[in-house]
Design a protein around this motif. Structure first.
Motif, PDB file in Angstrom:
ATOM      1  N   GLY A  37      -7.298   1.775  -5.055  1.00 15.75           N
ATOM      2  CA  GLY A  37      -8.201   0.745  -5.134  1.00 15.75           C
ATOM      3  C   GLY A  37      -7.928  -0.621  -4.332  1.00 15.75           C
ATOM      4  N   ALA A  38      -6.577  -0.820  -3.782  1.00 10.25           N
ATOM      5  CA  ALA A  38      -6.357  -2.056  -2.938  1.00 10.25           C
ATOM      6  C   ALA A  38      -7.126  -1.721  -1.813  1.00 10.25           C
ATOM      7  CB  ALA A  38      -5.044  -2.160  -2.875  1.00 10.25           C
ATOM      8  N   VAL A  39      -7.174  -0.409  -1.004  1.00 15.04           N
ATOM      9  CA  VAL A  39      -7.835  -0.127   0.078  1.00 15.04           C
ATOM     10  C   VAL A  39      -9.239  -0.267  -0.005  1.00 15.04           C
ATOM     11  CG1 VAL A  39      -8.415   1.670   1.624  1.00 15.04           C
ATOM     12  CG2 VAL A  39      -6.055   1.396   0.915  1.00 15.04           C
ATOM     13  N   LEU A  40      -9.919   0.208  -0.947  1.00 15.06           N
ATOM     14  CA  LEU A  40     -11.168   0.122  -1.223  1.00 15.06           C
ATOM     15  C   LEU A  40     -11.586  -1.077  -1.510  1.00 15.06           C
ATOM     16  CD1 LEU A  40     -11.868   3.429  -3.366  1.00 15.06           C
ATOM     17  CD2 LEU A  40     -12.213   3.080  -0.833  1.00 15.06           C
ATOM     18  N   GLY A  41     -10.738  -1.754  -2.196  1.00  9.18           N
ATOM     19  CA  GLY A  41     -11.048  -3.477  -2.547  1.00  9.18           C
ATOM     20  C   GLY A  41     -10.907  -4.625  -1.515  1.00  9.18           C
ATOM     21  N   GLY A  42     -10.207  -4.011  -0.561  1.00  8.71           N
ATOM     22  CA  GLY A  42      -9.933  -5.047   0.454  1.00  8.71           C
ATOM     23  C   GLY A  42      -8.461  -5.986   0.217  1.00  8.71           C
ATOM     24  N   THR A  43      -7.878  -5.627  -0.578  1.00 13.54           N
ATOM     25  CA  THR A  43      -6.871  -6.628  -1.140  1.00 13.54           C
ATOM     26  C   THR A  43      -5.313  -5.819  -0.937  1.00 13.54           C
ATOM     27  OG1 THR A  43      -6.710  -5.202  -3.205  1.00 13.54           O
ATOM     28  CG2 THR A  43      -8.084  -7.326  -2.913  1.00 13.54           C
ATOM     29  N   LEU A  44      -5.387  -4.888   0.331  1.00 12.73           N
ATOM     30  CA  LEU A  44      -4.095  -4.214   0.618  1.00 12.73           C
ATOM     31  C   LEU A  44      -3.267  -5.221   1.175  1.00 12.73           C
ATOM     32  CD1 LEU A  44      -2.480  -1.549   0.359  1.00 12.73           C
ATOM     33  CD2 LEU A  44      -3.640  -1.039   2.645  1.00 12.73           C
ATOM     34  N   ILE A  87      -8.084   0.636   8.020  1.00 15.30           N
ATOM     35  CA  ILE A  87      -8.524   0.473   6.666  1.00 15.30           C
ATOM     36  C   ILE A  87     -10.198   0.933   6.705  1.00 15.30           C
ATOM     37  CG2 ILE A  87      -8.808  -1.247   4.797  1.00 15.30           C
ATOM     38  CD1 ILE A  87      -5.950  -2.157   5.403  1.00 15.30           C
ATOM     39  N   ALA A  88     -10.516   0.116   7.692  1.00 14.31           N
ATOM     40  CA  ALA A  88     -12.066  -0.025   7.693  1.00 14.31           C
ATOM     41  C   ALA A  88     -12.542   1.513   8.081  1.00 14.31           C
ATOM     42  CB  ALA A  88     -12.453  -0.759   8.975  1.00 14.31           C
ATOM     43  N   ARG A  89     -11.804   2.472   8.781  1.00  8.82           N
ATOM     44  CA  ARG A  89     -12.117   3.700   9.234  1.00  8.82           C
ATOM     45  C   ARG A  89     -12.228   4.717   7.768  1.00  8.82           C
ATOM     46  NH1 ARG A  89      -9.358   4.205  13.226  1.00  8.82           N
ATOM     47  NH2 ARG A  89      -7.545   4.809  12.564  1.00  8.82           N
TER      48      ARG A  89
END
Length: 808
Positions: free
Chosen positions: A454-461, A470-472
């Motif tokens: 969820g953090a990777v997808l939501g940009g909050t890692l 992450i972008a990849r």
């Protein structure tokens, strides 16, 4: 740009060429459309019936005719004030065979090919011997069986040597190997002799086997692709390889010819195929607009979830209109009939899995089977991020795979659209809901796995992690979700849940039974405000069933008791020793297809073969009692035999004709209303080839059958009493759109209250006015009020729809 008024979809192939389309222009003009909307025209694999397997973006498909024929088509249209919209495919190319020079170069040179990064290939594999190799899953038998049988042959190709599989797929040999072979053997003939064995003697092919082992490719059985594919595909089609159009060099190459056609004034618009397959749809569209040599009409193939709106920040004119087709059939489906329709279905087939559960399980199924390799690769991307920092290093790749699998299965939209600017609140909400549902559904999966994904997808890692990694990973996730939804929902669940298959189509959700008149008006107002020239479609090349089949089947909701009695009677007539010979769910589908597909013209000569083809495809798509990869030929034969026997059973046919007659009458009225609404609401109506007449095609390839345009043209030229109602209606309204083009492109849209059983609206621009009234009463035969002192364009005393237009 010539603003489109109405388009007409043409399916081009070697049997219907540019020249054939040019000959059709007078008919299209007489009908009243403004644009010919052409299927892809770039060079495709030889014999392609659809054109979506482009092999060369630099030339038109020679099977459609020379460039001058295309130019002649465009100029012929322009002399009549008409133009061309092209279907364009930026997401993938056709591979395999021997016609894609880019692909062949990659096979020949591997990672060193100048085109290696043009395709989405993972050259790094954990499997021994696969590093730097491209998997080629095109064999119909195993590699060992194919080799021993002599299906793989080494041949000279003018630039060296290539292995040919079944004389169809070319696999070039590395240049260094070709040079070494010639140096060692002295001539190409000696090389071929040395590497040719005797069919049926595996050991005689050892030299060829050794040569193949050193290549940049690994040739395998087609089923291996599901587990080991290492290039991005279009859905599960291994012969359609994804390309990285986000790269500037790829974009320039792919669009060079298309832009030249636009610059020359030959093309007015583009329909972008499978926009969700691109890494960054918004960025692609912005680049397309910026680099296009002149303004064009631009729509995208985008399937919207019921609660999802088309993004306002995409620089487009709208979608290809799948959602409109779904709304039209739903507003014509009688909501009061839903409880009885549901009860009748359950009584006929037994226990029914709710659609949302069916979709969920079908998405899981496709991730565990056809798209398993892509899910494993996605998990590796996420694991690499996790393992890069101590805080998340304990997360396992297998655990992340399970978490991703569950989140994707719970996602209610086709994909999210995070890019270099971040993620919108709407996307963050969709991802958040999916993660939350996944947590509740799979409590045995460690929460920290869901937290991380969820953090990777939501940009909050957090800043400690590599933003490029992450972008990849997020990009891969987004490109994977669409195929899972398409294959799990559209191409599996929609063939299992047969409650009322009028509602089972691309862009539709069959658990949403009916649409209120108020909601229909609201949708039209929003389209007019945000995308006033978005395309409106009721039949397309992707339709599961033609628009009039759906309208006819929707009549079941008007008379569910009549239907229940009829299908019970038909079932008993066709039973053997009191038992069904095919599964009741398949039988229920067949009865609906027969109701919708029985030709309005009455000519049912080819119906049996067409129904058999539609049923077999439905069985394989449902993946319950047969499948594409592993067919249950015995059951398929039972079904096709059942269809044949039913259609020669005089007792059954007499009962079918008598019982279905009132339903078919109601369904034809629905079809006329559907056509009238599509041609008068805000947007640009598209007519699928032949659908100006009764469109009763089943799923492709049935909807690609030749259309008898000469017969249609003759009927348009006949005196009024001899014409077909739908043909009259379509031509009348298309010509009205031409006469009052400003009214349709800029006029107001106002709902008119004429009571609960009438759908009515008014459109006005200056002195021009249009009033449309559609009878939504039971059976559509209650009669319509007169509310406007305007000339009648279409309508009759017993008709279900009135269209009045003129000046006030």
């Amino acid at each position: 740009m010539i603003a489109p008024r109405a388009s007409y979809r043409l399916q081009l192939n070697k049997h219907f060429t540019f020249a054939d389309a040019t000959a059709l222009v007078p008919y299209l003009d007489d009908l009243g459309v403004s644009h010919a909307y052409l299927s892809p025209v770039l060079k495709a694999r030889p014999g392609s019936t659809h054109g979506y397997d482009t092999v060369d973006h630099g030339q038109l498909n020679p099977e459609l005719g020379p460039f001058e024929d295309f130019r002649r088509l465009a100029r012929t249209l322009q002399t009549r004030g008409m133009g061309i919209i092209l279907d364009f495919v930026p997401n993938h190319m056709g591979v395999g065979g021997a016609d894609n020079a880019l692909w062949l170069d990659v096979l020949k040179h591997g990672p060193a090919s100048r085109y290696a990064d043009w395709f989405d290939i993972n050259w790094h594999s954990a499997r021994p011997g696969m590093e730097g190799k491209l998997l080629v899953p095109f064999l119909g038998a195993t590699y060992a069986e194919s080799l021993a049988a002599g299906y793989l042959r080494l041949k000279p190709d003018g630039e060296g040597f290539a292995v040919w599989a079944h004389d169809g797929d070319k696999l070039p040999i590395r240049p260094e190997d070709a040079s070494a072979l010639l140096q060692h053997h002295g001539s190409a003939g000696a090389v071929i002799t040395t590497h040719t064995g005797q069919a049926g003697h595996a050991e005689s092919w050892s030299a060829l086997d050794s040569l193949i082992a050193t290549q940049h490719w690994r040739l395998v059985h087609f089923s291996t692709g599901a587990d080991e594919i290492n290039y991005r595909r279009f859905f599960v089609n291994s012969d359609l390889a994804g390309i990285r159009v986000e790269r500037p060099d790829v974009f320039a190459h792919v669009h060079a010819l298309i832009f030249s056609l636009i610059e020359e004034g030959l093309v007015d618009g583009l329909r972008i195929d499978h926009i969700d397959g691109l890494l960054d749809p918004k960025g692609y569209l912005e680049t397309l607009r910026a680099r296009c040599p002149r303004p064009i009409y631009l729509v995208v193939e985008k399937i919207l979830a019921p609660h999802e709106a088309l993004r306002k920040d995409w620089p487009i004119d709208g979608t290809t209109g799948y959602e409109v087709g779904a709304q039209l059939i739903r507003v014509l489906t009688r909501g009061a009939g839903e409880p009885a329709v549901s009860q009748n279905y359950a009584a006929f087939v037994g226990e029914v899995t709710p659609l949302h559960e069916e979709i969920y399980h079908c998405k899981l199924r496709v991730m565990d089977n056809e798209l398993a390799a892509e899910l494993a690769a996605l998990a590796r991307y996420f694991a690499a991020i996790a393992w890069s920092e101590a805080a998340t290093a304990d997360l396992s790749e297998a655990g992340l795979r399970r978490a991703l699998r569950e989140i994707i299965a719970q996602l209610q939209v086709y994909r999210s659209y995070a890019d270099h600017t971040g993620m919108t609140a709407r996307d963050r909400r969709e991802i958040g809901y999916a993660v939350a549902r996944a947590r509740r559904q799979q409590k045995q999966i460690q929460p920290m796995l869901f937290d991380f994904v969820g953090a990777v997808l939501g940009g909050t890692l957090g800043a400690a992690y590599d933003p490029r990694a992450i972008a990849r990973a997020v990009g891969r996730f987004q490109q994977y979700c669409g195929p899972v939804m398409a294959k799990g929902f559209e191409d599996t669940a929609l063939y299992r849940y047969n409650r009322l298959v009028a509602l089972n189509d691309v862009g539709a959700h069959p658990d949403r039974f009916a649409l209120s008149v108020a909601a229909f008006h609201d949708s039209n107002r929003r389209r007019q405000a945000n995308h006033p020239i978005s395309m409106l479609a009721t039949s397309t090349h992707d339709s599961k069933r033609g628009e009039d089949i759906r309208a006819l089947i929707a009549a079941i909701a008007d008379a569910p008791d009549l239907w229940a009695t009829a299908v019970a009677e038909w079932r008993a007539m066709l039973a053997v020793d009191g038992r069904d010979t095919i599964h009741p769910n398949d039988l229920y589908l067949l009865f609906q297809l027969l109701l919708g597909g029985w030709p309005v013209s009455g000519d049912a000569d080819d119906l049996c073969a067409r129904l058999q083809g539609a049923m077999v495809k439905s069985l394989r798509e449902a993946r319950l009692r047969s499948d594409w990869g592993v067919n249950d030929t015995a059951y398929e034969a039972a079904v096709t035999g059942f269809v044949e026997q039913a259609l020669v059973n005089d007792r059954f046919l007499a009962s079918f004709q008598a019982s279905s007659a009132p339903l078919r009458q109601t369904g034809q009225r629905k079809a006329l209303i559907q056509a009238a609404l599509k041609l008068t609401i805000p947007g640009v109506p598209d007519i699928y080839r032949g659908a100006e007449d009764w469109e009763q095609s089943f799923v492709d390839p049935d909807n690609r059958r030749p259309v008898d345009f000469a017969a249609l043209a003759r009927r348009l030229a006949q005196p009024l009493p001899g014409r077909d109602d739908k043909l009259i209606l379509t031509q009348s309204l298309l010509q009205l759109r031409r006469r009052l083009s400003g009214l349709f492109s800029e006029g107001s849209y106002e709902a008119v209250d004429c009571g609960p059983d009438v759908l009515a609206f008014r459109r006005r621009l200056g002195a021009d006015e249009l009033v449309v009234l559609a009878d939504l009463s039971l059976g559509h035969d209650a009669g319509l009020p007169t509310i406007a002192d305007l000339p009648t364009i279409y309508g009759s005393a017993a008709g279900p729809v009135w269209i009045m237009a003129g000046k006030r």
